[in-house]
Design an enzyme around this catalytic site. Sequence first.
Site, mmCIF file in Angstrom:
data_model
loop_
_atom_site.group_PDB
_atom_site.id
_atom_site.type_symbol
_atom_site.label_atom_id
_atom_site.label_comp_id
_atom_site.label_asym_id
_atom_site.label_seq_id
_atom_site.Cartn_x
_atom_site.Cartn_y
_atom_site.Cartn_z
ATOM 1 N N ASP A 33 43.552 -22.898 68.838
ATOM 2 C CA ASP A 33 43.614 -24.439 69.153
ATOM 3 C C ASP A 33 43.682 -25.138 67.670
ATOM 4 O O ASP A 33 43.067 -24.523 66.737
ATOM 5 C CB ASP A 33 42.216 -24.976 69.916
ATOM 6 C CG ASP A 33 42.799 -26.321 70.618
ATOM 7 O OD1 ASP A 33 43.066 -26.395 71.677
ATOM 8 O OD2 ASP A 33 42.863 -27.258 69.830
ATOM 9 N N LYS A 38 36.718 -28.333 68.192
ATOM 10 C CA LYS A 38 36.733 -27.339 69.652
ATOM 11 C C LYS A 38 36.495 -26.041 69.333
ATOM 12 O O LYS A 38 35.614 -25.410 69.739
ATOM 13 C CB LYS A 38 38.045 -27.498 70.175
ATOM 14 C CG LYS A 38 38.166 -27.138 71.506
ATOM 15 C CD LYS A 38 39.467 -27.114 72.004
ATOM 16 C CE LYS A 38 39.748 -28.424 72.718
ATOM 17 N NZ LYS A 38 41.244 -28.620 73.278
ATOM 18 N N ARG A 160 43.673 -25.388 89.864
ATOM 19 C CA ARG A 160 43.004 -26.527 90.082
ATOM 20 C C ARG A 160 41.679 -26.638 89.262
ATOM 21 O O ARG A 160 40.989 -25.803 89.109
ATOM 22 C CB ARG A 160 42.654 -26.828 91.610
ATOM 23 C CG ARG A 160 43.688 -26.887 92.367
ATOM 24 C CD ARG A 160 43.209 -26.408 93.997
ATOM 25 N NE ARG A 160 42.729 -25.259 93.862
ATOM 26 C CZ ARG A 160 42.131 -24.872 95.239
ATOM 27 N NH1 ARG A 160 42.213 -25.200 96.129
ATOM 28 N NH2 ARG A 160 41.765 -23.527 95.087
ATOM 29 N N GLU A 161 41.446 -28.046 88.906
ATOM 30 C CA GLU A 161 40.420 -28.327 88.207
ATOM 31 C C GLU A 161 39.102 -28.072 89.268
ATOM 32 O O GLU A 161 39.259 -28.336 90.297
ATOM 33 C CB GLU A 161 40.211 -29.440 87.634
ATOM 34 C CG GLU A 161 40.934 -29.649 86.324
ATOM 35 C CD GLU A 161 40.939 -30.945 85.525
ATOM 36 O OE1 GLU A 161 39.644 -31.601 85.381
ATOM 37 O OE2 GLU A 161 41.922 -31.445 85.068
ATOM 38 N N ASN A 217 53.557 -29.984 92.753
ATOM 39 C CA ASN A 217 52.435 -31.109 92.518
ATOM 40 C C ASN A 217 53.119 -32.325 93.381
ATOM 41 O O ASN A 217 52.205 -33.016 93.999
ATOM 42 C CB ASN A 217 52.197 -31.492 91.160
ATOM 43 C CG ASN A 217 51.091 -30.442 90.539
ATOM 44 O OD1 ASN A 217 50.462 -29.698 91.157
ATOM 45 N ND2 ASN A 217 51.032 -30.683 89.203
ATOM 46 N N ALA A 262 42.243 -38.226 103.375
ATOM 47 C CA ALA A 262 42.406 -39.658 103.152
ATOM 48 C C ALA A 262 41.412 -39.955 101.773
ATOM 49 O O ALA A 262 40.149 -39.695 102.164
ATOM 50 C CB ALA A 262 42.465 -40.631 104.198
ATOM 51 N N GLY A 267 43.984 -38.702 91.563
ATOM 52 C CA GLY A 267 43.938 -38.989 90.185
ATOM 53 C C GLY A 267 44.031 -37.508 89.568
ATOM 54 O O GLY A 267 44.674 -36.633 90.020
ATOM 55 N N CYS A 270 46.784 -34.364 86.310
ATOM 56 C CA CYS A 270 48.151 -33.620 86.838
ATOM 57 C C CYS A 270 48.927 -34.335 87.661
ATOM 58 O O CYS A 270 50.356 -34.677 87.453
ATOM 59 C CB CYS A 270 48.106 -32.233 87.425
ATOM 60 S SG CYS A 270 47.017 -31.387 86.269
ATOM 61 N N ARG A 337 39.958 -38.456 83.947
ATOM 62 C CA ARG A 337 41.511 -38.821 83.539
ATOM 63 C C ARG A 337 42.338 -39.497 84.720
ATOM 64 O O ARG A 337 42.327 -38.654 85.836
ATOM 65 C CB ARG A 337 42.411 -37.658 82.959
ATOM 66 C CG ARG A 337 41.850 -37.250 81.486
ATOM 67 C CD ARG A 337 42.689 -36.158 80.792
ATOM 68 N NE ARG A 337 42.299 -35.119 81.406
ATOM 69 C CZ ARG A 337 42.573 -33.714 81.394
ATOM 70 N NH1 ARG A 337 43.551 -33.609 80.311
ATOM 71 N NH2 ARG A 337 42.230 -32.816 81.529
HETATM 72 C C1 UGA Z 1 46.443 -30.075 90.842
HETATM 73 C C2 UGA Z 1 47.231 -29.201 91.543
HETATM 74 O O1 UGA Z 1 46.522 -29.041 93.089
HETATM 75 C C3 UGA Z 1 47.135 -27.873 90.976
HETATM 76 O O2 UGA Z 1 47.961 -26.677 91.971
HETATM 77 C C4 UGA Z 1 47.928 -27.614 89.510
HETATM 78 O O3 UGA Z 1 47.744 -26.551 89.017
HETATM 79 C C5 UGA Z 1 47.214 -29.049 88.689
HETATM 80 O O4 UGA Z 1 47.311 -30.137 89.588
HETATM 81 C C6 UGA Z 1 47.964 -29.058 87.664
HETATM 82 O O5 UGA Z 1 49.172 -29.251 87.446
HETATM 83 O O6 UGA Z 1 47.441 -28.344 86.607
HETATM 84 P P1 UGA Z 1 44.329 -30.941 90.077
HETATM 85 O O7 UGA Z 1 44.660 -31.959 89.534
HETATM 86 O O8 UGA Z 1 43.050 -30.047 89.515
HETATM 87 O O9 UGA Z 1 45.247 -29.627 90.756
HETATM 88 O O10 UGA Z 1 43.429 -31.422 91.383
HETATM 89 P P2 UGA Z 1 43.541 -31.415 92.816
HETATM 90 O O11 UGA Z 1 42.769 -30.750 93.665
HETATM 91 O O12 UGA Z 1 45.248 -31.528 93.374
HETATM 92 O O13 UGA Z 1 43.280 -32.928 93.349
HETATM 93 C C7 UGA Z 1 44.112 -34.074 92.780
HETATM 94 C C8 UGA Z 1 43.630 -35.483 93.278
HETATM 95 O O14 UGA Z 1 44.050 -35.562 94.627
HETATM 96 C C9 UGA Z 1 42.178 -35.666 93.269
HETATM 97 O O15 UGA Z 1 41.957 -37.097 92.876
HETATM 98 C C10 UGA Z 1 41.759 -35.609 94.657
HETATM 99 O O16 UGA Z 1 40.597 -36.033 95.133
HETATM 100 C C11 UGA Z 1 43.073 -35.962 95.602
HETATM 101 N N1 UGA Z 1 42.996 -35.413 96.927
HETATM 102 C C12 UGA Z 1 43.235 -34.207 96.874
HETATM 103 C C13 UGA Z 1 42.807 -36.329 97.729
HETATM 104 O O17 UGA Z 1 42.968 -37.445 97.874
HETATM 105 N N2 UGA Z 1 43.268 -35.745 98.958
HETATM 106 C C14 UGA Z 1 43.377 -34.361 99.319
HETATM 107 O O18 UGA Z 1 43.571 -34.088 100.646
HETATM 108 C C15 UGA Z 1 43.424 -33.498 98.310
#
Ligand code: UGA
Length: 440
Positions: A33, A38, A160-161, A217, A262, A267, A270, A337
């Site tokens: 990095d 870091k 996913r995070e 996504n 829902a 947020g 990604c 974020r």
């Molecule tokens: C997302 C994708 O799910 C991953 O597959 C992808 O690799 C990642 O982006 C990336 O591009 O790096 P992430 O941002 O970690 O992963 O989070 P998600 O689990 O997708 O959730 C995103 C947002 O949607 C969160 O705020 C979550 O609370 C919300 N969400 C999720 C809902 O409001 N309802 C749902 O049913 C699911």
Amino acid sequence: MVKARVSVIGLGFVGLSIALTNSKKQIPTIGVDIEEGKIKKLKNGIPGFFEPQLQSYLDESIKEKLIKFTTNLDYALKNTNLSFLCVGTPPTDDGKINLSFLKKVLKDIHKILKSKKTHHLLVIKSTVVPQTTMNVVLPMFKDLIDKGTVDVVTNPEFLREGSAINDVFNPHLIVIGEYNKKSGKILESFYRQFYKTLPEVIHTDITSAELIKYANNTFLATKISFINSLANICQNLPGTDVNTIAKAIGKDPRIGPLFLQAGPGFGGSCLPKDVSALINFSNKFEKTNELFKAVLSVNQNQPVKVLELLKEFNVLKKNNTVSILGLAFKKDTDDIRAAVSIEIAKLLLKKGLKLKVYDPMAMDNFRKLFKEKITYCSSIDECLRDSDCCLVLTEWDSFRKLKPKKFEKLMKTPNVIDARRILDPKKFSGINFKAVGLGN
Ligand code: UGA
């Protein structure tokens, strides 16, 4: 392929998760990095952010000397034969992606690989809009590709995070974007070494692989905006509950049950960024992105819909206190974020309300943003005490267990809004309770 020695360039959440899972598999790994601070922290066993299991993986890798951390790109490239590029491509103000970090590191990589005699595979993990690899990366490396010492593949990431380690070990799919069979085969054989049983692999051209990442996504975001739109209808229909609707439609195998929860809107670093970037990218093709625009606009309006619930309780008055439980964009992370909590906090402060907040992990990050404008609490109880309304914004497990009695005992007036649907409306029927997608 010859035995892989891996460098991971860019140690954010994706890069560090990939680096540590590689070292866990006994693959010699170097994490690089540009940020000295870091690297210093990582050498001392400090990841710099919260992600389940990451700390123990880091401790073990350091103890067993399975990983090296450095700012020295030259050292990293010359001692490895495969590099995962995980440099960030953050959003710009106009919804595009900022490629400057990626371009800078690619230039440095090219300079170093020019003097390397043995083959090196560059694997682009960073999320880049379609045709970036074709138009930006490949021309930069054309001389070395022609010489046969470098190959470039795109390999989008779906982790996913909050469950990154598990997702690296159990991917639903591996996508390899390649311009020739040889380069894709090298990466596939690396994954054959990594996984006991190779997950499903799809080989595509480079540009399709880039588009698959955005499609994935954006589809997930579409499901969320869809269910949130229905939630907003349910709120006006006494007796209905969006969760019942989601459960029923989710049984249809053509729809599926996931990502139909829902809430206050999606947020994170990604989904919002990728939908915006896809819209921006596809603006040049006439009327191809109306759906994506709607997905984003529904999401941008969802915090306002949550505030409407507060309005119904008549608490949106100057100097009233609102307690926010949950700041992280989802549970099991300290990441804020593009978290909805930021937008909602700004809107409430603008209206002159006082804010008390609590989150099991994301307090420090929130404090950096809002400084002394709000009250930071060290427990749920402290956050609820003497408040006029409580807003649940993140689905942390510790919030799920909350009982109405606690709100009644601690708050000035027990007005509770569940924006994440983690509390049982039946149990809360004795106090003032409203929830996203619940008609009453
Ligand atoms: C997302 C994708 O799910 C991953 O597959 C992808 O690799 C990642 O982006 C990336 O591009 O790096 P992430 O941002 O970690 O992963 O989070 P998600 O689990 O997708 O959730 C995103 C947002 O949607 C969160 O705020 C979550 O609370 C919300 N969400 C999720 C809902 O409001 N309802 C749902 O049913 C699911």
